[in-house]
Design a protein around this motif. Structure first.
Motif, short mmCIF file in Angstrom:
data_model
loop_
_atom_site.label_atom_id
_atom_site.label_comp_id
_atom_site.label_asym_id
_atom_site.label_seq_id
_atom_site.Cartn_x
_atom_site.Cartn_y
_atom_site.Cartn_z
N GLN A 162 0.82 -1.21 0.00
CA GLN A 162 0.00 0.00 0.00
C GLN A 162 0.85 1.27 0.00
N ASP A 163 1.98 1.23 0.73
CA ASP A 163 2.85 2.40 0.81
C ASP A 163 3.55 2.67 -0.52
N GLU A 164 4.03 1.59 -1.13
CA GLU A 164 4.76 1.74 -2.40
C GLU A 164 3.83 1.81 -3.60
#
Length: 294
Positions: A162-164
């Motif tokens: 989700q972050d990347e």
């Protein structure tokens, strides 16, 4: 008894051996993988000259092999094999019938012919090494698929970060090389300085090693679970360098126990085996592929 000359074409060397109908083979020899296709043909001609009594020529090759058309698509460590009609070229040069198949498919066929899957009709074969490859076997034959990508399990998406904002495939997350790279990143060292085998061997004595080795087995178990419910094979076979580990099946089954304890609606547990054949698997499987087509 009929005999066949089998070649296993790899990025650094080409192995060859005579294999008969009962899978008895002569001790394999090899030559360095040539720099050009013409040199490859010449080396093979030399070998065939010494084995003129064989019924035909069977080849295990990297890439997306079109066994019918005679062309190898995709890419591999040997650029020059992609494009030319190698099957037709060799038939004319060697004056013998020639058949060829993808290397992972050959390894699977070896198990179906004389190995752990000799009594199975439908199975999956996973190759776990620098990446993830494999094969789908249907009615004891390779299922190639519409685009010759049947068994390319390494492309399966196993995670979304989700972050990347990035998807990760089974090859990204679940190869032995991926384990070494992640350990190196966390330790702040060059991954080339790490020995992958040692990372696995010492996992119980090193927290960082254990973290990523456990993740490897978790990913492998997830992939196996998904294949079981996507194809419902009677057996799933694990090959590649990891298959030599004596604790492999125990580790995978530990992770499957966790999966099945949580997904209580799932009742079909995969029948997992380790491959029987090692270095000669591709030679044996290529021969069986030849026999199936004649």
């Amino acid at each position: 008894m009929k005999k066949y000359l089998a070649f296993d074409v790899g990025g650094t060397s080409v192995k060859y051996a005579v294999v008969n109908e009962e899978n008895a083979s002569s001790s394999s020899n090899k030559f360095k993988t040539p720099d050009t296709l013409d040199q490859m043909y010449l080396e093979m001609e030399k070998v065939v000259h010494n084995y003129s009594n064989v019924e035909g020529i069977a080849l295990s090759m990297p890439g997306a092999v079109d066994s019918d058309g005679g062309i190898i698509y995709g890419s591999s460590a040997i650029d020059y094999i992609h494009g030319p009609n190698i099957k037709e070229d060799l038939k004319q040069r060697l004056n013998k019938d020639v058949e060829f198949e993808n290397d992972a498919n050959c390894a699977a066929l070896a198990e179906v012919w004389k190995g752990v899957a000799c009594h199975e009709n439908d199975c999956c074969f996973i190759v776990s090494g620098t990446g993830i490859g494999g094969a789908v076997i249907k009615d004891r034959h390779v299922h190639h698929g519409n685009a010759l990508h049947g068994g390319e399990f390494g492309y399966m998406i196993m995670r979304y970060d989700q972050d990347e904002k990035r998807y990760y495939t089974w090859s990204d997350d679940g190869s032995t090389v991926a384990v070494t790279k992640r350990v190196a990143k966390e330790l702040g060292v060059d991954y080339h300085t790490l020995d992958g085998k040692e990372v696995f061997d010492q996992a119980d004595n090193n927290e960082v090693y254990k973290k990523y080795v456990d993740e490897y087995y978790r990913t492998l178990a997830m992939g196996i679970y998904n294949l079981q419910y996507a194809y419902d094979p009677s057996m799933i076979i694990i090959g590649g360098a990891i298959s030599s580990r004596s604790d492999l099946l125990d580790k995978v089954n530990e992770q499957l126990d966790i999966i099945f304890s949580q997904l209580t609606h799932a009742h079909v547990r995969p029948n997992i085996k380790v491959c029987q054949f090692g270095n000669d698997a591709n030679l044996i499987g290529a021969t069986y592929h030849y026999i199936q087509r004649h």
